[in-house]
Scaffold this motif. Sequence first.
Motif, short mmCIF file in Angstrom:
data_model
loop_
_atom_site.label_atom_id
_atom_site.label_comp_id
_atom_site.label_asym_id
_atom_site.label_seq_id
_atom_site.Cartn_x
_atom_site.Cartn_y
_atom_site.Cartn_z
N PHE A 155 0.87 -1.18 0.00
CA PHE A 155 0.00 0.00 0.00
C PHE A 155 0.90 1.22 0.00
N TRP A 201 0.95 9.88 2.06
CA TRP A 201 0.78 9.08 0.86
C TRP A 201 2.04 9.12 0.01
N SER A 204 2.29 5.77 -6.05
CA SER A 204 2.35 4.37 -6.47
C SER A 204 3.10 4.23 -7.79
N CYS A 209 -0.68 -0.94 -6.66
CA CYS A 209 -1.04 -0.35 -5.37
C CYS A 209 0.16 -0.45 -4.46
N GLY A 210 0.97 0.57 -4.42
CA GLY A 210 2.25 0.54 -3.71
C GLY A 210 3.37 0.66 -4.72
N TYR A 228 -7.60 7.63 -1.33
CA TYR A 228 -6.58 6.63 -1.66
C TYR A 228 -6.42 6.60 -3.19
N CYS A 232 -5.79 1.19 -5.86
CA CYS A 232 -5.83 0.38 -4.65
C CYS A 232 -7.23 -0.09 -4.28
N THR A 235 -7.33 -3.78 -3.53
CA THR A 235 -6.61 -4.09 -2.30
C THR A 235 -7.48 -3.80 -1.08
#
Length: 344
Positions: A155, A201, A204, A209-210, A228, A232, A235
């Motif tokens: 994440f 944050w 990404s 996602c990450g 977000y 993601c 996720t």
Amino acid sequence: MRRLTGPATRSDERGAIAILVALLMVTLLGFAAVAVDVGMLYAERTQLRNGADSAALAVAQKCAKNPNGTDCATTSSLASGLANGNANDGLSNIQSIVLDKANRTVTVNAGSQEAGKEPNQVSLFFARALGLNTAQVSASASVAWGSPVKGTTAFPVAFSICQVQGYVDGTLQLLQNHGSNANADCNYGPSGAAVQGGFGWLVSDPGICGGLIDLAASESGSDPGNSYPSVCTATLNSWAASISAGKDVVVLLPVFNKVSGTGSGAVYGLISFAAFKVKGWKFSGNNSLPDSFQNTTSNVPSSVACDGNCRGIIGSFIQYVSLADGFTLGPVDANGATIVRLTQ
């Protein structure tokens, strides 16, 4: 004069047939030895390998938590118990435990053991006809442990070090990144909601996602928005489903101790990965999935609830030894998570 050769010829034939049968019997016994004995030896080695794997992983986990503990030793009884538990007859022989605490590695060498027999020897059956009564069977497993220093996060969030240091294992916390005086005692950066508070944050990687995090390099870029990243969605839905089913959702996320720049130009100084057990979140004004989950007093104590203008993530930092793959390992970090994994 007629020569009488019939009886002598039949006798020769019977002799030849007897020899042929004897040879075939030896051959058949050889095939039986291969089919039965070799299969049995393969099964025995599989049991030993499973036992060695389990023992090495267990010793490494103990060493990761407490390098001075009784089970982080070459005489670990835990290793013997696990090796025996993986043998169908409950017997095995730990030949040695090679432990290198400085380099954070352990190797367990296990051999077969039969009741009342010499160590490392397995009795054969059909192969006895060929003069082979026993065979030696052994297996080994090597495991490394350490804290992750490089790898892909689950994440795009980085936590402030002040939220990690001194935490009580398993105690729920609300980590805010927006809101009035959000985690006011935890501001390692300039003013501005994107880099202030309990977490910030990260940007990404494309389609992920990450993304890949390397603690040796500062992480450039911050997402200053409330919500977000859209990548993601799957996720968060997966996390919610797992938590609702009573499963733990533990993720390894990077920790920062300084921030420079502002907004999308913020740069995080990352120092470790922490294990965070997710309980709930609220990332926008929408009170339904995937934007929000278990964020109100009906799900969590009022001290950590995140409603109204609050934007944050609810969970707890925990002592955690992970079997996660794909991370580069370094020395154990007191504020971070630890990973153990098989290397052989």
